[in-house]
Design an enzyme around this catalytic site. Structure first.
Site, PDB file in Angstrom:
ATOM      1  N   HIS A  39      -2.590   0.740 -11.075  1.00 16.38           N
ATOM      2  CA  HIS A  39      -3.777  -0.060 -10.752  1.00 16.38           C
ATOM      3  C   HIS A  39      -3.643  -0.540  -9.308  1.00 16.38           C
ATOM      4  CE1 HIS A  39      -6.603  -3.653 -11.876  1.00 16.38           C
ATOM      5  NE2 HIS A  39      -6.884  -3.145 -10.697  1.00 16.38           N
ATOM      6  N   GLU A  85      -8.357  -1.568  -3.771  1.00 18.87           N
ATOM      7  CA  GLU A  85      -6.975  -2.061  -3.764  1.00 18.87           C
ATOM      8  C   GLU A  85      -6.445  -2.214  -2.341  1.00 18.87           C
ATOM      9  OE1 GLU A  85      -5.084  -3.193  -6.426  1.00 18.87           O
ATOM     10  OE2 GLU A  85      -7.039  -3.041  -7.395  1.00 18.87           O
ATOM     11  N   HIS A  89      -5.679  -6.054  -1.682  1.00 17.03           N
ATOM     12  CA  HIS A  89      -4.246  -6.359  -1.733  1.00 17.03           C
ATOM     13  C   HIS A  89      -3.462  -5.754  -0.570  1.00 17.03           C
ATOM     14  CE1 HIS A  89      -4.903  -8.034  -5.705  1.00 17.03           C
ATOM     15  NE2 HIS A  89      -5.520  -6.912  -6.062  1.00 17.03           N
TER      16      HIS A  89
END
Length: 143
Positions: A39, A85, A89
């Site tokens: 993920h 992502e 992040h």
């Protein structure tokens, strides 16, 4: 009373956003596959707080061998997960450690490959799993 609580929470959030994160979580999911896939790799302050969207970054579609690895280990389901992502992040890892987008994706894939034996610890009835936590040098640590 409520306004005082809101001010306290805002100051905690501001304080957290100004400090460096302490470790990473490697998160897996099986939203669009029967097996766990990556993920994301998430920088963490602690188990409840984490930085997001730390700087404005541009996403470049992976190519070559990296694209092959991502397709194998990090199924994007709808072709938006990798970009999401990276921006949410990866931007924080880049902000703190000056890491490139390719390095973010490569490091994350390598962490899964090296720690694939831990997948059996995931609850097979759940679509989500924190595979492991890692210090800032990518060594396994307790979550």
């Amino acid at each position: 009373m409520i306004s005082k609580l809101i001010l306290i929470l805002l100051s905690v959030k501001k304080t957290l956003s100004e400090k460096n994160y302490n470790y990473y979580e490697l998160s897996l999911q099986k939203w669009c596959t029967k097996d766990y896939q990556i993920h994301g790799l998430w920088p963490q302050y602690n188990s409840s707080y984490y930085p997001t969207y730390c700087k404005n970054v541009t996403y470049h579609q992976p190519k070559g061998e990296l694209l092959n690895e991502l397709n194998k280990y990090w199924n994007s389901c709808d072709n938006t997960l990798w970009e999401h992502e990276w921006k949410k992040h990866g931007s924080c890892i880049q902000y703190q450690n000056n890491i490139s987008e390719n390095d973010y994706f490569n490091n994350t894939v390598q962490l899964l490959i090296k720690n694939k034996n831990l997948i059996n610890q995931c609850n097979q009835n759940s679509d989500n799993c924190i595979l492991s936590c890692f210090d800032l040098d990518y060594n396994n640590i307790d979550c």
